[in-house]
Design a protein around this motif. Structure first.
Motif, PDB file in Angstrom:
ATOM      1  N   LEU A 122       8.331  10.338  15.272  1.00 54.53           N
ATOM      2  CA  LEU A 122       8.128  11.410  16.252  1.00 54.53           C
ATOM      3  C   LEU A 122       7.808  12.717  15.564  1.00 54.53           C
ATOM      4  O   LEU A 122       8.432  13.072  14.560  1.00 54.53           O
ATOM      5  CB  LEU A 122       9.372  11.561  17.138  1.00 54.53           C
ATOM      6  CG  LEU A 122       9.497  10.506  18.251  1.00 54.53           C
ATOM      7  CD1 LEU A 122      10.292   9.304  17.734  1.00 54.53           C
ATOM      8  CD2 LEU A 122      10.140  11.062  19.502  1.00 54.53           C
ATOM      9  N   ASN A 123       6.837  13.423  16.147  1.00 55.98           N
ATOM     10  CA  ASN A 123       6.411  14.699  15.577  1.00 55.98           C
ATOM     11  C   ASN A 123       6.086  15.736  16.636  1.00 55.98           C
ATOM     12  O   ASN A 123       5.680  15.395  17.753  1.00 55.98           O
ATOM     13  CB  ASN A 123       5.153  14.484  14.700  1.00 55.98           C
ATOM     14  CG  ASN A 123       5.529  14.188  13.257  1.00 55.98           C
ATOM     15  OD1 ASN A 123       6.067  15.070  12.560  1.00 55.98           O
ATOM     16  ND2 ASN A 123       5.326  12.959  12.814  1.00 55.98           N
ATOM     17  N   THR A 124       6.256  17.000  16.221  1.00 55.33           N
ATOM     18  CA  THR A 124       5.822  18.136  17.043  1.00 55.33           C
ATOM     19  C   THR A 124       4.590  18.706  16.368  1.00 55.33           C
ATOM     20  O   THR A 124       4.710  19.429  15.383  1.00 55.33           O
ATOM     21  CB  THR A 124       6.936  19.218  17.081  1.00 55.33           C
ATOM     22  OG1 THR A 124       8.144  18.620  17.531  1.00 55.33           O
ATOM     23  CG2 THR A 124       6.560  20.378  17.985  1.00 55.33           C
ATOM     24  N   PRO A 125       3.386  18.316  16.792  1.00 51.30           N
ATOM     25  CA  PRO A 125       2.170  18.643  16.034  1.00 51.30           C
ATOM     26  C   PRO A 125       1.812  20.129  15.995  1.00 51.30           C
ATOM     27  O   PRO A 125       1.168  20.582  15.070  1.00 51.30           O
ATOM     28  CB  PRO A 125       1.076  17.851  16.732  1.00 51.30           C
ATOM     29  CG  PRO A 125       1.592  17.597  18.112  1.00 51.30           C
ATOM     30  CD  PRO A 125       3.083  17.515  17.972  1.00 51.30           C
ATOM     31  N   LYS A 126       2.247  20.882  16.997  1.00 50.75           N
ATOM     32  CA  LYS A 126       1.920  22.320  17.026  1.00 50.75           C
ATOM     33  C   LYS A 126       2.963  23.062  17.834  1.00 50.75           C
ATOM     34  O   LYS A 126       3.748  22.456  18.541  1.00 50.75           O
ATOM     35  CB  LYS A 126       0.514  22.525  17.610  1.00 50.75           C
ATOM     36  CG  LYS A 126       0.318  21.860  18.965  1.00 50.75           C
ATOM     37  CD  LYS A 126      -1.140  21.518  19.273  1.00 50.75           C
ATOM     38  CE  LYS A 126      -1.896  22.665  19.842  1.00 50.75           C
ATOM     39  NZ  LYS A 126      -3.067  22.242  20.662  1.00 50.75           N
ATOM     40  N   ILE A 127       2.968  24.394  17.779  1.00 52.01           N
ATOM     41  CA  ILE A 127       4.054  25.165  18.397  1.00 52.01           C
ATOM     42  C   ILE A 127       4.146  24.915  19.890  1.00 52.01           C
ATOM     43  O   ILE A 127       5.227  24.815  20.452  1.00 52.01           O
ATOM     44  CB  ILE A 127       3.919  26.677  18.084  1.00 52.01           C
ATOM     45  CG1 ILE A 127       5.161  27.426  18.613  1.00 52.01           C
ATOM     46  CG2 ILE A 127       2.619  27.260  18.665  1.00 52.01           C
ATOM     47  CD1 ILE A 127       5.319  28.827  18.129  1.00 52.01           C
ATOM     48  N   SER A 128       2.985  24.718  20.547  1.00 52.11           N
ATOM     49  CA  SER A 128       3.023  24.507  22.008  1.00 52.11           C
ATOM     50  C   SER A 128       3.675  23.160  22.348  1.00 52.11           C
ATOM     51  O   SER A 128       4.047  22.921  23.480  1.00 52.11           O
ATOM     52  CB  SER A 128       1.598  24.552  22.584  1.00 52.11           C
ATOM     53  OG  SER A 128       0.793  23.593  21.919  1.00 52.11           O
ATOM     54  N   ALA A 129       3.817  22.291  21.325  1.00 57.48           N
ATOM     55  CA  ALA A 129       4.432  20.965  21.562  1.00 57.48           C
ATOM     56  C   ALA A 129       5.948  21.020  21.420  1.00 57.48           C
ATOM     57  O   ALA A 129       6.644  20.064  21.738  1.00 57.48           O
ATOM     58  CB  ALA A 129       3.859  19.957  20.575  1.00 57.48           C
ATOM     59  N   MET A 130       6.471  22.162  20.953  1.00 56.55           N
ATOM     60  CA  MET A 130       7.922  22.271  20.768  1.00 56.55           C
ATOM     61  C   MET A 130       8.624  22.039  22.116  1.00 56.55           C
ATOM     62  O   MET A 130       8.221  22.602  23.136  1.00 56.55           O
ATOM     63  CB  MET A 130       8.255  23.684  20.247  1.00 56.55           C
ATOM     64  CG  MET A 130       9.708  23.898  19.989  1.00 56.55           C
ATOM     65  SD  MET A 130      10.196  25.551  19.491  1.00 56.55           S
ATOM     66  CE  MET A 130       8.782  26.366  18.948  1.00 56.55           C
ATOM     67  N   LYS A 131       9.635  21.191  22.108  1.00 55.03           N
ATOM     68  CA  LYS A 131      10.417  20.998  23.340  1.00 55.03           C
ATOM     69  C   LYS A 131      11.124  22.322  23.630  1.00 55.03           C
ATOM     70  O   LYS A 131      11.738  22.911  22.736  1.00 55.03           O
ATOM     71  CB  LYS A 131      11.412  19.856  23.162  1.00 55.03           C
ATOM     72  CG  LYS A 131      10.753  18.468  23.050  1.00 55.03           C
ATOM     73  CD  LYS A 131       9.929  18.109  24.268  1.00 55.03           C
ATOM     74  CE  LYS A 131       9.223  16.764  24.116  1.00 55.03           C
ATOM     75  NZ  LYS A 131       8.314  16.477  25.251  1.00 55.03           N
ATOM     76  N   TRP A 132      11.059  22.783  24.874  1.00 55.18           N
ATOM     77  CA  TRP A 132      11.578  24.114  25.216  1.00 55.18           C
ATOM     78  C   TRP A 132      12.174  24.050  26.606  1.00 55.18           C
ATOM     79  O   TRP A 132      11.534  23.634  27.536  1.00 55.18           O
ATOM     80  CB  TRP A 132      10.446  25.145  25.191  1.00 55.18           C
ATOM     81  CG  TRP A 132      10.906  26.578  25.265  1.00 55.18           C
ATOM     82  CD1 TRP A 132      11.160  27.305  26.393  1.00 55.18           C
ATOM     83  CD2 TRP A 132      11.172  27.465  24.169  1.00 55.18           C
ATOM     84  NE1 TRP A 132      11.560  28.580  26.069  1.00 55.18           N
ATOM     85  CE2 TRP A 132      11.576  28.711  24.716  1.00 55.18           C
ATOM     86  CE3 TRP A 132      11.111  27.341  22.786  1.00 55.18           C
ATOM     87  CZ2 TRP A 132      11.913  29.819  23.922  1.00 55.18           C
ATOM     88  CZ3 TRP A 132      11.437  28.437  21.990  1.00 55.18           C
ATOM     89  CH2 TRP A 132      11.844  29.654  22.561  1.00 55.18           C
ATOM     90  N   TRP A 133      13.383  24.354  26.779  1.00 56.99           N
ATOM     91  CA  TRP A 133      14.189  24.352  28.012  1.00 56.99           C
ATOM     92  C   TRP A 133      15.241  23.231  28.072  1.00 56.99           C
ATOM     93  O   TRP A 133      16.204  23.391  28.832  1.00 56.99           O
ATOM     94  CB  TRP A 133      13.345  24.290  29.295  1.00 56.99           C
ATOM     95  CG  TRP A 133      12.894  25.643  29.760  1.00 56.99           C
ATOM     96  CD1 TRP A 133      11.632  26.133  29.752  1.00 56.99           C
ATOM     97  CD2 TRP A 133      13.714  26.677  30.269  1.00 56.99           C
ATOM     98  NE1 TRP A 133      11.618  27.425  30.232  1.00 56.99           N
ATOM     99  CE2 TRP A 133      12.893  27.777  30.554  1.00 56.99           C
ATOM    100  CE3 TRP A 133      15.101  26.809  30.515  1.00 56.99           C
ATOM    101  CZ2 TRP A 133      13.376  28.976  31.076  1.00 56.99           C
ATOM    102  CZ3 TRP A 133      15.586  28.000  31.046  1.00 56.99           C
ATOM    103  CH2 TRP A 133      14.711  29.065  31.316  1.00 56.99           C
ATOM    104  N   PRO A 134      15.143  22.106  27.418  1.00 56.94           N
ATOM    105  CA  PRO A 134      16.137  21.066  27.657  1.00 56.94           C
ATOM    106  C   PRO A 134      17.560  21.596  27.647  1.00 56.94           C
ATOM    107  O   PRO A 134      17.982  22.278  26.722  1.00 56.94           O
ATOM    108  CB  PRO A 134      15.892  20.064  26.521  1.00 56.94           C
ATOM    109  CG  PRO A 134      14.437  20.201  26.242  1.00 56.94           C
ATOM    110  CD  PRO A 134      14.170  21.684  26.401  1.00 56.94           C
ATOM    111  N   GLY A 135      18.278  21.288  28.698  1.00 52.44           N
ATOM    112  CA  GLY A 135      19.646  21.753  28.877  1.00 52.44           C
ATOM    113  C   GLY A 135      20.561  21.126  27.829  1.00 52.44           C
ATOM    114  O   GLY A 135      20.408  19.966  27.497  1.00 52.44           O
ATOM    115  N   ASP A 136      21.525  21.898  27.339  1.00 56.29           N
ATOM    116  CA  ASP A 136      22.525  21.474  26.353  1.00 56.29           C
ATOM    117  C   ASP A 136      21.909  21.218  24.982  1.00 56.29           C
ATOM    118  O   ASP A 136      22.608  20.795  24.056  1.00 56.29           O
ATOM    119  CB  ASP A 136      23.269  20.222  26.828  1.00 56.29           C
ATOM    120  CG  ASP A 136      24.026  20.488  28.129  1.00 56.29           C
ATOM    121  OD1 ASP A 136      24.251  19.554  28.903  1.00 56.29           O
ATOM    122  OD2 ASP A 136      24.363  21.672  28.380  1.00 56.29           O
ATOM    123  N   MET A 137      20.608  21.487  24.862  1.00 53.23           N
ATOM    124  CA  MET A 137      19.940  21.261  23.569  1.00 53.23           C
ATOM    125  C   MET A 137      20.301  22.368  22.561  1.00 53.23           C
ATOM    126  O   MET A 137      20.352  22.140  21.369  1.00 53.23           O
ATOM    127  CB  MET A 137      18.429  21.234  23.791  1.00 53.23           C
ATOM    128  CG  MET A 137      17.551  21.199  22.581  1.00 53.23           C
ATOM    129  SD  MET A 137      17.620  19.624  21.760  1.00 53.23           S
ATOM    130  CE  MET A 137      16.750  18.611  22.966  1.00 53.23           C
TER     131      MET A 137
END
Ligand code: PKZ
Ligand code: FAD
Length: 616
Positions: A122-137
């Motif tokens: 699993l990879n985050t290829p670019k900044i816009s791909a960063m997971k953002w908002w997941p609760g408790d993360m």
């Protein structure tokens, strides 16, 4: 805000006595409150259990568990659900990215299958791909379900869910390849640490892709059962659970607080020569609060209907029959949007109906409002979901018009449209047949007229996607009308089946009538638009609607008492069971941190004031 001493039970009072103005409201109930509480809980035994267990603190953990229970294979459920249930891990749901929340096809996180090692990378290829908002993360979660685009031998198979450990179970440190943290302050949603997640060559075993419906074989063969949207099924499940767990509870609490306060608060002279009136005796105050109370009951029964439909659909899906999925998606999407929107507006109305004290955090209302507002955005932004419902409506309308079978909730689209509302007087508008038919008429009109506009645009040469976009405002209206029709019809059918003893059916009929007439009264244009109802009939609606306010006002306090919230769960100086509002406001204010001497005094005020002193 600290929870100060409050009674642990909804019927107790730590201050010894119940405010007489509130007590007197409980002596005239026209129905048995305990029986209504049992009806809302699904039976007296459920009430007993709920009271014993108390309010279960809801973590995003349950969305993590729901993902595994609906999308995981039996083996994966057997492995992960016990760990989550016993809190031997804390789960999160990582779907939204910095660049995409609504458009799931646009998600950019990747999961590449490595046949050599039988792992997904699993990879985050670019900044816009960063997971953002997941609760408790942000700080809490040790594991998460990551939604990523699946690649096998260079081919993309769309988004799929993968279980990924993000923090050590030994010392909570971040796992290799994981960068995670909190996304910063939000509009009063601080009870959850929403976070961000970056993945860099994170490897998970093949067994970590949730595989009830989609599987990657060891040789890289991809196998799927049902539509590719089956991986969206967690959202369908949560949208339905969300309504009851979060949104309806907030509206019921706000109604409890504002109603109890409105019989304790006396303000201005209604009858000359008498004492100041309870503010709930003013018609305008009744018109603010009682339709919200009716909506809370209406949507409770709507949610029962959705839950039953979901359980039926889920049983079919487990038998690999996916026929109910489109209707389930359309209804869960539409009602998630309609109910979150209505409840958010309703909580705000309750807040404003309490005057200055409603604006105090000590009332419990501001935090209810800012928290519930988020529900219009998460789990599917409301406009997006209403457009999903509209997409289903248009498809079914075309099918029904061609004489093809359609799912039960939309068979009315093929019904013959009635020319005129048959009501002759205001009493006729207390007939569920009359008002349900009025809602049906509006729903058919909006769907059929938008479908016609869509067809005309396309036939005139407008591209389909452009024609669709030019109709989206009306499509949203059609989706809302569809949901309101179903909510009214379901409430009326539910009331019909209620037991007549204990006064429950009578008071529920009044609330059903009020819910329906409030919708016509406050959206009269839709019902007048094609002459279905006349201006004279709209006057009849208004008369019956206002009459009902006075009838239901007498039972307002018993109706909110039936929600059976403890003072602790209300956390409100205005809404406690004993109605000792002023004492609690004063006591809670004295103990508020805002009453500690501010450091600003020493640093700024003291020099200024001493400087002034020397001049006096
Ligand atoms: C026990 C649990 C307790 C929980 C107690 C809750 C408490 C809670 C507390 C707070 C907790 C906060 C929790 C927030 C958690 C997030 O916020 S999680 C993230 C939520 N994110 C979303 O909802 C994303 C919204 N977006 C979407 O769902 C999709 O992008 C859209 C809008 C449906 C579009 O999807 P798409 O792939 O572009 O598909 P599209 O081309 O529009 O449609 C293709 C077909 O798929 C179908 N389809 C689309 N979606 C679905 C679906 N879901 N199912 C079936 N069919 C579908 C369409 O109907 C369409 O069918 P046809 O018309 O072609 O027959
Ligand atoms: C409190 C909170 C908790 C959350 N928890 C989680 C979580 O635990 N896990 C998770 O994965 N996500 C979570 N989210 C993220 C949430 O699911 C997304 O914010 C939500 O799905 C909306 O997507 P977006 O933010 O990209 O908004 P956008 O889609 O960018 O919406 C912005 C505006 O654009 C409009 N718009 C977008 N697309 C269209 C279109 N096709 N047609 C018409 N209008 C359009 C929308 O209607 C809206 O008005 C959370 C969000 C909040 C606020």
């Amino acid at each position: 805000m600290a929870l100060l001493e409050t009674s642990k039970h909804s019927q107790g009072s730590v201050l010894g006595s119940v405010n007489p103005d509130l007590a007197s409201e409980r002596q005239t109930a026209s129905f048995c409150v305990e029986k209504l509480t049992a009806l809302l809980d699904g039976g007296a035994e459920q009430t007993r259990i709920r009271r014993a267990v108390g309010d279960v603190a809801f973590l995003l953990h349950r969305v993590f568990m729901r993902s595994i229970s609906v999308l995981g294979s039996d083996k994966q459920v057997a492995k992960w659900i016990p760990l989550a249930t016993q809190h031997r891990l804390i789960g999160s749901y990582a779907q939204t990215e910095l660049g995409h929340g609504t458009y799931l096809q646009g998600l950019e996180t990747t999961a590449v299958f490595d046949t050599a090692t039988q792992e997904f990378i699993l990879n985050t290829p670019k900044i816009s791909a960063m997971k953002w908002w997941p609760g408790d993360m942000g700080r809490s979660a040790t594991h998460t379900v990551v939604f990523a685009q699946l690649y096998i031998h260079g081919k993309c198979y769309g988004i799929h869910p993968f279980i990924v450990q993000i923090r050590s179970l030994q010392d909570h440190s971040l796992c290799p390849g994981i960068t995670a943290g909190d996304i910063g302050p939000k509009m009063n949603f601080e009870h959850t640490d929403n976070g961000y997640l970056l993945l860099k060559n994170v490897r998970v075993p093949r067994e970590n892709m949730l595989s009830k419906f989609c599987e990657v074989r060891p040789d890289g063969t991809y196998v799927r059962q049902g539509s590719q949207k089956i991986n969206y099924f967690t959202m369908t499940a949560v949208r339905i659970s969300l309504i009851s767990d979060e949104v309806l509870t907030a509206l019921m609490k706000a109604c409890t607080i504002a109603t109890r306060y409105s019989v304790v608060r006396r303000q201005s002279k209604l009858k000359p020569g008498e004492q100041e009136a309870k503010i709930l005796d003013y018609q305008t105050q009744q018109e603010k609060l009682l339709p919200q109370l009716a909506a809370a009951y209406a949507f409770h029964f709507t949610n029962d209907y959705l839950q039953e439909l979901f359980n039926r659909g889920y049983r079919e899906i487990q038998k690999k029959n996916f026929d109910m999925l489109p209707e389930l998606h359309a209804l869960s999407s539409g009602f998630k949007a309609v109910i979150t929107q209505h409840c958010t507006a309703g909580v705000e109305i309750c807040l404003r109906a309490c005057g200055g004290h409603g604006y105090s955090l000590l009332s419990g209302l501001p935090s209810l409002y800012t928290k519930i507002l988020a529900s219009c955005i998460y789990e599917g932004e409301n406009t997006i979901l209403l457009l999903q419902t509209a997409r289903f409506l248009i498809k079914c309308f075309m099918a029904a018009s061609a004489g093809q079978p359609v799912p039960p909730s939309v068979t009315y689209l093929a019904a013959v449209k009635h020319g005129k509302c048959p009501a002759k007087n205001k009493v006729d508008f207390l007939s569920p047949d009359i008002y349900t038919e009025a809602y049906q008429h509006v729903a058919i009109r909006l769907t059929s007229s938008t479908a016609a506009k869509l067809q005309d645009l396309i036939q005139s040469g407008v591209k389909k996607y452009d024609a669709w976009n030019q109709c989206t405002v009306q499509l949203v209206q059609a989706a809302k009308a569809h949901c309101h029709y179903i909510a009214v019809k379901n409430f009326a059918e539910t009331v019909e089946k209620l037991e007549t003893k204990a006064g429950i059916q009578k008071i529920m009929k009044h609330l059903c009538d009020l819910f329906a007439l409030h919708g016509i009264f406050s959206n009269s244009g839709a019902f007048l638009h094609d002459g279905y109802t006349s201006a004279a009939q709209m006057d009849m609606v208004t008369a019956s609607y206002l009459d009902l306010l006075a009838v239901i006002r007498k039972d307002a306090v018993p109706l909110v008492d039936a929600f059976d919230f403890t003072d602790q769960s209300l956390n409100s100086a205005l809404g406690s069971y004993d109605g000792q509002v002023y004492q609690r406001l004063y006591e809670w204010a004295q103990k508020s941190p805002t009453n500690q001497m501010s450091p600003a005094y020493e640093r700024y005020l003291k020099p200024l004031l001493h400087n002034t002193l020397s001049k006096l």
